[in-house]
Design a protein around this motif. Structure first.
Motif, PDB file in Angstrom:
ATOM      1  N   UNK A   1       0.810  -1.215   0.000  1.00  0.00           N
ATOM      2  CA  UNK A   1       0.000   0.000   0.000  1.00  0.00           C
ATOM      3  C   UNK A   1       0.840   1.261   0.000  1.00  0.00           C
ATOM      4  N   UNK A   2       1.847   1.319   0.849  1.00  0.00           N
ATOM      5  CA  UNK A   2       2.717   2.487   0.884  1.00  0.00           C
ATOM      6  C   UNK A   2       3.573   2.588  -0.373  1.00  0.00           C
ATOM      7  N   UNK A   3       3.950   1.460  -0.943  1.00  0.00           N
ATOM      8  CA  UNK A   3       4.680   1.476  -2.210  1.00  0.00           C
ATOM      9  C   UNK A   3       3.845   2.114  -3.312  1.00  0.00           C
ATOM     10  N   UNK A   4       2.552   1.783  -3.344  1.00  0.00           N
ATOM     11  CA  UNK A   4       1.658   2.395  -4.336  1.00  0.00           C
ATOM     12  C   UNK A   4       1.498   3.890  -4.085  1.00  0.00           C
ATOM     13  N   UNK A   5       1.440   4.266  -2.817  1.00  0.00           N
ATOM     14  CA  UNK A   5       1.187   5.667  -2.483  1.00  0.00           C
ATOM     15  C   UNK A   5       2.396   6.553  -2.735  1.00  0.00           C
ATOM     16  N   UNK A   6       3.588   6.077  -2.416  1.00  0.00           N
ATOM     17  CA  UNK A   6       4.773   6.938  -2.496  1.00  0.00           C
ATOM     18  C   UNK A   6       5.597   6.709  -3.752  1.00  0.00           C
ATOM     19  N   UNK A   7       5.306   5.646  -4.516  1.00  0.00           N
ATOM     20  CA  UNK A   7       6.096   5.417  -5.730  1.00  0.00           C
ATOM     21  C   UNK A   7       5.228   5.299  -6.981  1.00  0.00           C
ATOM     22  N   UNK A   8       4.237   4.407  -6.974  1.00  0.00           N
ATOM     23  CA  UNK A   8       3.470   4.140  -8.188  1.00  0.00           C
ATOM     24  C   UNK A   8       2.726   5.387  -8.652  1.00  0.00           C
ATOM     25  N   UNK A   9       2.015   6.049  -7.729  1.00  0.00           N
ATOM     26  CA  UNK A   9       1.241   7.228  -8.134  1.00  0.00           C
ATOM     27  C   UNK A   9       2.126   8.406  -8.526  1.00  0.00           C
ATOM     28  N   UNK A  10       3.093   8.842  -7.701  1.00  0.00           N
ATOM     29  CA  UNK A  10       3.858  10.049  -8.078  1.00  0.00           C
ATOM     30  C   UNK A  10       4.906   9.821  -9.163  1.00  0.00           C
ATOM     31  N   UNK A  11       5.444   8.622  -9.299  1.00  0.00           N
ATOM     32  CA  UNK A  11       6.551   8.401 -10.229  1.00  0.00           C
ATOM     33  C   UNK A  11       6.182   7.568 -11.454  1.00  0.00           C
ATOM     34  N   UNK A  12       4.994   6.987 -11.473  1.00  0.00           N
ATOM     35  CA  UNK A  12       4.582   6.183 -12.622  1.00  0.00           C
ATOM     36  C   UNK A  12       3.303   6.733 -13.250  1.00  0.00           C
ATOM     37  N   UNK A  13       2.240   6.818 -12.465  1.00  0.00           N
ATOM     38  CA  UNK A  13       0.945   7.201 -13.034  1.00  0.00           C
ATOM     39  C   UNK A  13       0.885   8.680 -13.399  1.00  0.00           C
ATOM     40  N   UNK A  14       1.292   9.545 -12.497  1.00  0.00           N
ATOM     41  CA  UNK A  14       1.185  10.980 -12.775  1.00  0.00           C
ATOM     42  C   UNK A  14       2.109  11.440 -13.899  1.00  0.00           C
ATOM     43  N   UNK A  15       3.359  11.028 -13.972  1.00  0.00           N
ATOM     44  CA  UNK A  15       4.179  11.462 -15.124  1.00  0.00           C
ATOM     45  C   UNK A  15       3.648  10.982 -16.461  1.00  0.00           C
ATOM     46  N   UNK A  16       3.032   9.790 -16.496  1.00  0.00           N
ATOM     47  CA  UNK A  16       2.566   9.245 -17.769  1.00  0.00           C
ATOM     48  C   UNK A  16       1.176   9.748 -18.108  1.00  0.00           C
ATOM     49  N   UNK A  17       0.237   9.535 -17.219  1.00  0.00           N
ATOM     50  CA  UNK A  17      -1.163   9.801 -17.554  1.00  0.00           C
ATOM     51  C   UNK A  17      -1.585  11.242 -17.285  1.00  0.00           C
TER      52      UNK A  17
END
Length: 329
Positions: free
Chosen positions: A152-168
């Protein structure tokens, strides 16, 4: 001594007392072990019956003179309502926002975890050498041992700010909330990869070697044998692993609570914050909800709905396994 008397004293029909005592102790030990195993099996059944009784009593029947949840909220309103605000001044008890959030995250997890898990199983079973398999498989098993709160914290601090937001968001122009269903679905998909890979690999390796050799004898390549012979022969076990993995994704709690948020929005937009049934159960179980209130009773109604969903998926997995199971000698 007469010969007849001597023969009777040496007859094997009369075992020594020490051997008789040993057989009696061994038989008693086996009975004790059998009773312990039976008690363990009975404990699981009693636990399941107890869970069903509590959920049904609190949500449908009512216990201790208290009214049940569905005595105050109609099932039609519960299953068709589009707003879920049981803790507001004007409470609404429509479970569709929680149900849609649960299915949205489970669907994203299935799109990620099922193909990757199956591809991993095919590679480990058909293509990888023994050395490579012994190296990769423990790494996959490590994913199953990581606590879900870490996901959960991996998704919050890495997936969303460094994967989803830069791309989408930055490149494609979609608005991505900090808490969103996509990041939760991605990490849950990673979580179910070991389950799909392990169960599918065991099914693939159980296929007889003779089927593979028959395909090679006809001039097929290893890829053709894997995808056109071995994979169809193991379809029952693979589909069962898929359903069990989806059931695991539906019942995931901490990862989706942290990553997806607690906003019960009725939406299919994966970049918005949603709330699942499990995350609502966590929210109610924190201790701030008065016992006996409608919010407290809704906990059991949601839990009963979730229990029925996972039970149905497990039942379907058994039906599929029995329907498509291939028996080889």
């Amino acid at each position: 001594m007469p010969l007849e008397t001597f023969m009777k004293s040496c007859s094997v029909d009369q075992p020594p007392r020490s051997l008789t005592r040993h057989l009696t102790i061994q038989r008693l030990r086996e009975q004790v072990i059998q009773f312990i195993l039976f008690a363990c099996a009975l404990l699981s059944i009693v636990t399941t019956v107890g869970i069903i009784y509590i959920l049904v009593a609190e949500s449908i029947v009512g216990v201790g003179g208290n009214t049940a949840y569905f005595e105050e909220v109609s099932p039609w309103e519960f299953f068709t309502g589009t707003e879920w605000t049981p803790q507001f001044t004007d409470p609404q008890y429509g479970v569709l926002p929680l149900l849609s959030g649960t299915l949205l995250i489970a669907g994203i997890a299935a799109m990620i975890g099922l193909p990757i898990g199956l591809a991993s199983a095919i590679y480990l079973s058909e293509f990888a050498s023994t050395r490579t398999r012994n190296f990769i498989k423990p790494i996959l098993e490590i994913l199953a041992g990581i606590p879900t709160v870490v996901y959960g914290y991996f998704a919050l601090v890495f997936v969303t700010p460094y994967v989803l937001r830069p791309i989408f968001q930055d490149l494609l122009g979609f608005e991505v909330d900090i808490f969103n269903a996509a990041s939760a679905g991605i990490v849950v998909g990673i979580m179910i990869i070991p389950m799909v890979s392990s169960l599918s690999e065991d099914t693939l390796r159980a296929i007889p070697r003779s089927l593979r050799e028959a395909g090679y004898a006809l001039g097929s390549t290893k890829f053709d044998v894997s995808t056109k012979i071995v994979l169809p022969a193991a379809i029952s076990g693979i589909l069962s692993s898929f359903l069990l993995a989806i059931s695991r994704a539906v019942g995931e709690t901490m990862a989706v609570t942290i990553a997806a948020g607690q906003a019960p929005n009725l939406t299919m937009n994966p970049f918005r914050s949603v709330q699942t049934m499990t995350s609502y159960i966590v929210n109610v179980s924190l201790g701030d909800t008065p016992v006996g209130s409608m919010s407290y009773k809704s906990l059991y109604a949601i839990a009963l709905t979730l229990f029925c969903m996972t039970l149905t998926m497990n039942f379907l997995s058994h039906l599929i396994m029995r329907r498509f199971r291939e028996v080889y000698e």
